[in-house]
Structures are given as structure tokens and as C-alpha cells.
Design a protein around this motif. Structure first.
Motif, PDB file in Angstrom:
ATOM      1  N   UNK A 147     -37.867   1.145 -90.040  1.00 34.79           N
ATOM      2  CA  UNK A 147     -37.229   0.962 -88.683  1.00 34.79           C
ATOM      3  C   UNK A 147     -36.829   2.364 -88.185  1.00 34.79           C
ATOM      4  N   UNK A 148     -37.000   2.445 -86.879  1.00 37.42           N
ATOM      5  CA  UNK A 148     -36.935   3.830 -86.232  1.00 37.42           C
ATOM      6  C   UNK A 148     -36.269   3.444 -84.889  1.00 37.42           C
ATOM      7  N   UNK A 149     -36.275   4.494 -83.985  1.00 42.47           N
ATOM      8  CA  UNK A 149     -35.758   4.569 -82.712  1.00 42.47           C
ATOM      9  C   UNK A 149     -36.530   5.831 -81.915  1.00 42.47           C
ATOM     10  N   UNK A 150     -36.533   5.444 -80.475  1.00 42.25           N
ATOM     11  CA  UNK A 150     -36.905   6.509 -79.704  1.00 42.25           C
ATOM     12  C   UNK A 150     -35.740   6.615 -78.492  1.00 42.25           C
TER      13      UNK A 150
ATOM     14  N   UNK B 136     -38.226  -4.994 -81.081  1.00 41.22           N
ATOM     15  CA  UNK B 136     -37.553  -4.161 -80.207  1.00 41.22           C
ATOM     16  C   UNK B 136     -36.361  -4.514 -79.546  1.00 41.22           C
ATOM     17  N   UNK B 137     -35.359  -3.587 -79.473  1.00 41.02           N
ATOM     18  CA  UNK B 137     -34.058  -3.751 -78.594  1.00 41.02           C
ATOM     19  C   UNK B 137     -33.612  -2.791 -78.097  1.00 41.02           C
ATOM     20  N   UNK B 138     -32.556  -2.670 -77.257  1.00 39.73           N
ATOM     21  CA  UNK B 138     -32.098  -1.625 -76.673  1.00 39.73           C
ATOM     22  C   UNK B 138     -30.460  -1.549 -77.365  1.00 39.73           C
ATOM     23  N   UNK B 139     -30.293  -0.263 -78.008  1.00 34.70           N
ATOM     24  CA  UNK B 139     -29.152  -0.076 -78.650  1.00 34.70           C
ATOM     25  C   UNK B 139     -28.236   0.673 -77.630  1.00 34.70           C
ATOM     26  N   UNK B 140     -28.670   1.288 -76.672  1.00 35.49           N
ATOM     27  CA  UNK B 140     -27.857   2.432 -75.950  1.00 35.49           C
ATOM     28  C   UNK B 140     -28.284   2.409 -74.682  1.00 35.49           C
TER      29      UNK B 140
ATOM     30  N   UNK C 226     -30.722  -5.572 -74.862  1.00 37.64           N
ATOM     31  CA  UNK C 226     -29.507  -5.063 -75.739  1.00 37.64           C
ATOM     32  C   UNK C 226     -29.278  -6.355 -76.434  1.00 37.64           C
ATOM     33  N   UNK C 227     -28.995  -5.692 -77.978  1.00 34.66           N
ATOM     34  CA  UNK C 227     -28.775  -6.513 -78.782  1.00 34.66           C
ATOM     35  C   UNK C 227     -27.409  -6.017 -79.937  1.00 34.66           C
TER      36      UNK C 227
END
Length: 143
Positions: free
Chosen positions: A112-115, A85-89, A142-143
């Protein structure tokens, strides 16, 4: 052209999961709904373990506004899966988590996915700013 699958180095936090007999579909691989359950469990367990979410008492909560998933390879029972898991925004009231599922010891993501969570007041369900303690912890992903 399709973006190649990510690797473990692309993610900041990891959590292990085990598959269950009931996770397989009639084709012998994980049903797509299981991928979303693993994403959701990873995000919420991280929030709970970090002391940032109390499902009964938190004044604000993150509600899912959008999700998505790209499938790169099959997974099935019995397998150990590691979710990255990472934070993209990180916005004022929303956060985009990006997640990957790695089968066994593979370095390449099988999915790979997003929430996107929008933070809302727990009582009114109206958008509100991400709480300062949550924001501070999310900045570390954040990465």
C-alpha cells in the motif's frame, strides 16, 4: 503497532496490470521501484482515460511532491496485479492518492502506498488550484 493491510473494499477504482520478467529483482520478487511504477501508471492512466490529462496540452498538471509505500507481502513475475486507488485528501492545489497492490485474486493488499500530486501551471510550474473538472472527478474517488 503496524496497521494491518487493507482490502479491496477499501478502494474505489481498480486497474489490472501484468508483471514482466524484468520486474523481478535478484531475490525473485518485484523490485521496489516496480511498486511505484504501478502506482504512477494507475493514477495517470485513470486521469488520461477520464479525459482529465493531456500530457501535451493540459494547462495544469499534477507533479509528485511526496510518495511512500508499505510492503505486506511478496509479489513476483509471473503474476497479475490489481491496483486499487482512492482519494484520501483533496486540497486546493493538492491531492493525496492512496493505492494498494493485490496479487492475483487476493483480497488483502501485498503493498500500500500514496502519491501526493500538487497541481501546477504547465508553463510556469507554479502551484494553481485543481481544475474544477478534475476536482469533480476526484471527489468520486474519495473513500
Amino acid at each position: 503497532m503496524r496497521t494491518p493491510p487493507g482490502t479491496r473494499a477499501d478502494y474505489a477504482y481498480f486497474q489490472s496490470h501484468t508483471t514482466r520478467w524484468s520486474d523481478n529483482d535478484v531475490y525473485g520478487h518485484l523490485n521496489n521501484v516496480v511498486h511505484y511504477k504501478l502506482f504512477d501508471t494507475t493514477v495517470n492512466e485513470w486521469l488520461i482515460r477520464a479525459g482529465l490529462l493531456d500530457t501535451r496540452a493540459s494547462p495544469s498538471i499534477g507533479l509528485v511532491a511526496e510518495t511512500g509505500c508499505r510492503y505486506h507481502g511478496e509479489m513476483s513475475y509471473p503474476q497479475r496485479i490489481t491496483a486499487g486507488m482512492r482519494v484520501a485528501k483533496l486540497g486546493n492545489s493538492s491531492v493525496r492518492y492512496e493505492l494498494a497492490l493485490f496479487a492475483d485474486d487476493s483480497d488483502t493488499a501485498s503493498a500500500e502506498g500514496f502519491f501526493i500530486h500538487v497541481y501546477v501551471d504547465a508553463a510556469t510550474h507554479r502551484p494553481c488550484p485543481i481544475p474544477a473538472d478534475v476536482r469533480s472527478a476526484l471527489e468520486g474517488l474519495v473513500k
